[in-house]
Write a protein that holds these residues in place. Structure first.
Motif, PDB file in Angstrom:
ATOM      1  N   GLN A 274      20.316  25.274  -6.029  1.00 51.53           N
ATOM      2  CA  GLN A 274      19.407  26.334  -5.658  1.00 51.53           C
ATOM      3  C   GLN A 274      18.851  25.924  -4.504  1.00 51.53           C
ATOM      4  OE1 GLN A 274      17.020  28.676  -9.029  1.00 51.53           O
ATOM      5  NE2 GLN A 274      18.458  28.024 -10.480  1.00 51.53           N
ATOM      6  N   LYS A 275      18.164  25.362  -4.584  1.00 45.32           N
ATOM      7  CA  LYS A 275      16.915  25.060  -3.164  1.00 45.32           C
ATOM      8  C   LYS A 275      18.342  24.360  -2.317  1.00 45.32           C
ATOM      9  CE  LYS A 275      12.751  22.840  -5.449  1.00 45.32           C
ATOM     10  NZ  LYS A 275      12.547  21.481  -5.432  1.00 45.32           N
ATOM     11  N   THR A 276      19.005  23.814  -2.201  1.00 45.36           N
ATOM     12  CA  THR A 276      20.438  23.266  -1.073  1.00 45.36           C
ATOM     13  C   THR A 276      20.612  25.036  -0.034  1.00 45.36           C
ATOM     14  OG1 THR A 276      20.828  21.584  -2.367  1.00 45.36           O
ATOM     15  CG2 THR A 276      22.277  22.520  -0.416  1.00 45.36           C
ATOM     16  N   VAL A 277      21.150  26.071  -1.497  1.00 48.15           N
ATOM     17  CA  VAL A 277      21.816  27.236  -1.154  1.00 48.15           C
ATOM     18  C   VAL A 277      20.646  28.055  -0.585  1.00 48.15           C
ATOM     19  CG1 VAL A 277      21.981  29.593  -2.212  1.00 48.15           C
ATOM     20  CG2 VAL A 277      23.014  27.435  -2.614  1.00 48.15           C
ATOM     21  N   LEU A 278      19.650  28.429  -1.135  1.00 50.17           N
ATOM     22  CA  LEU A 278      18.060  29.232  -0.309  1.00 50.17           C
ATOM     23  C   LEU A 278      17.976  28.317   1.428  1.00 50.17           C
ATOM     24  CD1 LEU A 278      15.453  29.480  -2.959  1.00 50.17           C
ATOM     25  CD2 LEU A 278      17.668  31.587  -1.906  1.00 50.17           C
ATOM     26  N   TRP A 279      17.684  27.141   1.566  1.00 52.35           N
ATOM     27  CA  TRP A 279      17.573  26.427   2.218  1.00 52.35           C
ATOM     28  C   TRP A 279      19.322  27.207   4.026  1.00 52.35           C
ATOM     29  CZ3 TRP A 279      21.437  22.297   4.307  1.00 52.35           C
ATOM     30  CH2 TRP A 279      21.288  22.037   5.136  1.00 52.35           C
ATOM     31  N   THR A 305      22.300  32.222  -6.384  1.00 54.46           N
ATOM     32  CA  THR A 305      21.457  31.474  -6.794  1.00 54.46           C
ATOM     33  C   THR A 305      22.322  29.592  -6.806  1.00 54.46           C
ATOM     34  OG1 THR A 305      21.757  31.025  -8.768  1.00 54.46           O
ATOM     35  CG2 THR A 305      19.793  32.205  -8.239  1.00 54.46           C
ATOM     36  N   ARG A 306      23.904  29.765  -6.685  1.00 51.94           N
ATOM     37  CA  ARG A 306      24.473  28.859  -6.860  1.00 51.94           C
ATOM     38  C   ARG A 306      25.706  28.621  -5.495  1.00 51.94           C
ATOM     39  NH1 ARG A 306      23.520  25.138 -11.016  1.00 51.94           N
ATOM     40  NH2 ARG A 306      25.289  24.003  -9.836  1.00 51.94           N
ATOM     41  N   SER A 307      25.368  30.083  -4.736  1.00 51.53           N
ATOM     42  CA  SER A 307      26.665  29.916  -3.458  1.00 51.53           C
ATOM     43  C   SER A 307      26.059  30.723  -2.213  1.00 51.53           C
ATOM     44  CB  SER A 307      27.559  30.885  -3.878  1.00 51.53           C
ATOM     45  OG  SER A 307      27.498  32.276  -4.877  1.00 51.53           O
ATOM     46  N   CYS A 308      26.291  30.801  -1.038  1.00 50.90           N
ATOM     47  CA  CYS A 308      26.137  31.280  -0.231  1.00 50.90           C
ATOM     48  C   CYS A 308      27.149  32.537   0.141  1.00 50.90           C
ATOM     49  CB  CYS A 308      25.225  30.957   0.943  1.00 50.90           C
ATOM     50  SG  CYS A 308      25.013  31.863   2.649  1.00 50.90           S
ATOM     51  N   ASN A 309      26.586  33.924  -0.115  1.00 56.43           N
ATOM     52  CA  ASN A 309      28.134  34.686  -0.273  1.00 56.43           C
ATOM     53  C   ASN A 309      27.721  35.704   1.003  1.00 56.43           C
ATOM     54  OD1 ASN A 309      28.788  34.043  -2.306  1.00 56.43           O
ATOM     55  ND2 ASN A 309      27.764  35.194  -3.625  1.00 56.43           N
ATOM     56  N   ARG A 339      29.104  25.162  -7.706  1.00 54.25           N
ATOM     57  CA  ARG A 339      29.605  26.418  -7.961  1.00 54.25           C
ATOM     58  C   ARG A 339      28.956  26.259  -9.913  1.00 54.25           C
ATOM     59  NH1 ARG A 339      34.118  25.622 -12.438  1.00 54.25           N
ATOM     60  NH2 ARG A 339      34.242  23.752 -13.173  1.00 54.25           N
ATOM     61  N   THR A 340      29.085  28.168 -10.442  1.00 52.56           N
ATOM     62  CA  THR A 340      28.531  28.022 -11.362  1.00 52.56           C
ATOM     63  C   THR A 340      29.479  27.498 -12.664  1.00 52.56           C
ATOM     64  OG1 THR A 340      27.569  30.029 -10.802  1.00 52.56           O
ATOM     65  CG2 THR A 340      27.630  29.573 -13.376  1.00 52.56           C
ATOM     66  N   ARG A 341      28.862  27.171 -14.109  1.00 52.81           N
ATOM     67  CA  ARG A 341      29.155  26.771 -15.511  1.00 52.81           C
ATOM     68  C   ARG A 341      28.785  27.775 -16.626  1.00 52.81           C
ATOM     69  NH1 ARG A 341      32.291  21.719 -15.335  1.00 52.81           N
ATOM     70  NH2 ARG A 341      33.905  22.409 -14.724  1.00 52.81           N
ATOM     71  N   GLY A 342      29.363  28.522 -16.511  1.00 51.94           N
ATOM     72  CA  GLY A 342      27.665  28.746 -17.478  1.00 51.94           C
ATOM     73  C   GLY A 342      27.450  30.312 -16.982  1.00 51.94           C
ATOM     74  N   ALA A 343      26.887  30.640 -18.093  1.00 55.50           N
ATOM     75  CA  ALA A 343      25.501  31.351 -17.683  1.00 55.50           C
ATOM     76  C   ALA A 343      24.364  30.854 -17.200  1.00 55.50           C
ATOM     77  CB  ALA A 343      25.198  32.521 -18.694  1.00 55.50           C
TER      78      ALA A 343
END
Length: 499
Positions: A274-279, A305-309, A339-343
């Protein structure tokens, strides 16, 4: 037999016919010629009687032995010449007859071939009409979209990379396109998403160590990226380098006014997704105006939270780009990604992905199959009609990949489209009934050599993609019903061109 007798008598008459003499001969010569003519006439009559007797004979004696004593005292060469002439005429007649028969056979074979070609052309036209005109395919130009996406992300990484020079943030490597759009197919039921992976490498003075998460309660293979400080001092003089994070962390912060990666993008000792994505999203906003695309496109960053769209649009069109981040495993085509895995995926969990290897497999097959191949049409048609809520399209994609890896490449020509579609449906039915479908990449020993796998991935036991059907009978019943619905929906598409 009568014809032979006729020809024989004709030749003899030509040979023995008396010649005219001139009026100036003397009387003695004239008398001698008359006597000679009478003698020859008597011999002729006698020979005719012998020939008639031969005709009446029923014995097995050959004509050659009976005629030879009669012909021997005569001049046989004219007869032999005529006989050779007749034989030559007979052989020529037989040759022309055979040529005529052969010509008739060749003509018939040619007509049959032309009829078969006409039937194939009619079938090819009907199939081309079905695939190109009857069925309503998605209208997106995937090739153009992929090129546009890669140009955009390459510009971003180039501008951001220059801005990060001399810092202690992760180093952005060249982006890799993956997923259905980069494989050449997509579903019409949703907007095309262009997926891109940006590999990360550690900055100066840092190292990445990939650790396997052994929690059996979590699905799939998951990892963590442990970040450690690396000594940058000379070998013989450890601690001599004032800019070594390991020995002089405070001094480095004071001089560079920068913190190390552990202080910026990590939670504890592990790289935080999450920190990497926000950065990265912050860097995208800051650098957008430097890109040439900013003059013709409007950029909107979508929350995740887990990718930059990224959504880009103008007056005519728009497209969506999903940027993931990853760390490469052992110089292979396998990455651990954001990538997301699960909720609820923990922020320090990096699931292992095989999507890069799958896209590479499709590119490998695109170079081997016929130019007019049907494998992407087959996959796209199934993706278009499949009810996505009941079982994953990735299961259908796995079946197509397995068929591509086993069926001869020549069988993927467009003329075999319906056959390959039928094979894919049959494999899907068997897999659903058996509640078993093995992963295509993980544990596969028969992949092309150009697809690089770590040893633990190559030797792993292939997981069952239909494991959930074994545990839940209700889900299995629903999946079987989905299969029958898929048959019905395919029939409607093939009959009417749409659902």
């Amino acid at each position: 037999m009568d014809s032979w007798v006729f020809w024989f008598l004709l030749v003899q008459s030509v040979i023995q016919f008396p010649q005219h003499v001139g009026d100036g001969l003397d009387e003695v010569t004239h008398l001698r010629m008359e006597e000679r003519a009478k003698l020859q006439e008597q011999k002729k009559i006698q020979l005719e009687r012998e020939v008639e007797q031969i005709v009446l004979m029923q014995g097995g004696t050959s004509w050659g032995h009976l005629l030879w004593p009669a012909l021997q005292p005569l001049q046989v060469w004219p007869f032999a010449g005529l006989l050779v002439l007749l034989l030559a005429v007979w052989f020529m007649w037989r040759k022309r007859s055979r040529e005529a028969e052969s010509s008739d056979e060749e003509k018939k074979e040619k007509e049959d071939e032309e009829e078969e070609e006409e039937e194939e052309e009619t079938w090819a036209y009907d199939l081309r009409w079905l695939l190109d005109e009857r069925i309503q395919w998605p209208v997106q130009d995937l090739q153009t979209g992929c090129k546009r996406t890669m140009a955009l992300i390459d510009n971003f990484t180039s501008v951001i990379g220059r801005a990060l020079t001399g810092t202690f943030y992760p180093v952005l490597q060249q982006a890799i396109g993956f997923g259905s759009a980069f494989e050449g197919w997509t579903s019409r039921e949703e907007e095309v998403v262009y997926r891109v992976l940006i590999p990360l490498t550690p900055p100066l003075g840092h190292t990445f160590h990939v650790e396997r998460d052994g929690d059996p309660q979590k699905p799939g293979r998951n990892f963590r990226v442990r970040v450690e400080l690396e000594c940058s001092c000379p070998r013989q003089h450890q601690g001599a380098n004032p800019l070594c994070f390991l020995h002089h962390a405070d001094e480095v912060r004071r001089r560079t006014r920068q913190s190390n990666l552990l202080d910026s993008l990590c939670t504890g000792f592990y790289l935080d997704v999450q920190k990497t994505v926000l950065w990265f999203c912050a860097l995208v906003r800051a650098s957008w105006r430097r890109l040439p695309q900013s003059r013709s496109w409007h950029l909107v960053l979508l929350g995740s939270t887990r990718s930059c769209n990224l959504r880009l649009n103008n007056d005519q069109e728009s497209f969506l780009v999903k940027v993931l981040f990853g760390v490469q495993r052992h110089a292979s085509d396998i990455f651990i990604t954001s990538r997301t895995r699960g909720a609820r995926t923990p922020s320090i969990m990096w699931p292992e992905t095989y999507a890069i290897a799958e896209t590479k497999f499709f590119r490998h097959m695109a170079r081997r199959v016929p130019q007019d191949s049907s494998h992407l049409k087959c996959l796209q048609l199934l993706a278009c009609v499949l009810a996505r809520k009941d079982f994953s399209i990735h299961s259908v994609k796995t079946i197509i990949m397995r068929l591509l890896n086993t069926v001869p490449v020549s069988r993927w020509h467009r003329r075999y489209f319906l056959l390959q579609l039928s094979d894919a449906l049959e494999q899907l039915r068997l897999s659903l009934e058996e509640k078993h479908l093995e992963h295509f990449i993980l544990g596969n020993q028969r992949l092309p050599d150009e697809i690089r796998l770590p040893q633990d991935v190559r030797r792993a036991k292939p997981p069952n993609l239909f494991h959930g059907l074994v545990q839940d009978p209700a889900t299995h019943s629903l999946a079987m019903q989905t299969y029958f619905d898929l048959h019905h929906r395919l029939a409607r598409v093939l009959a009417y061109g749409h659902l």
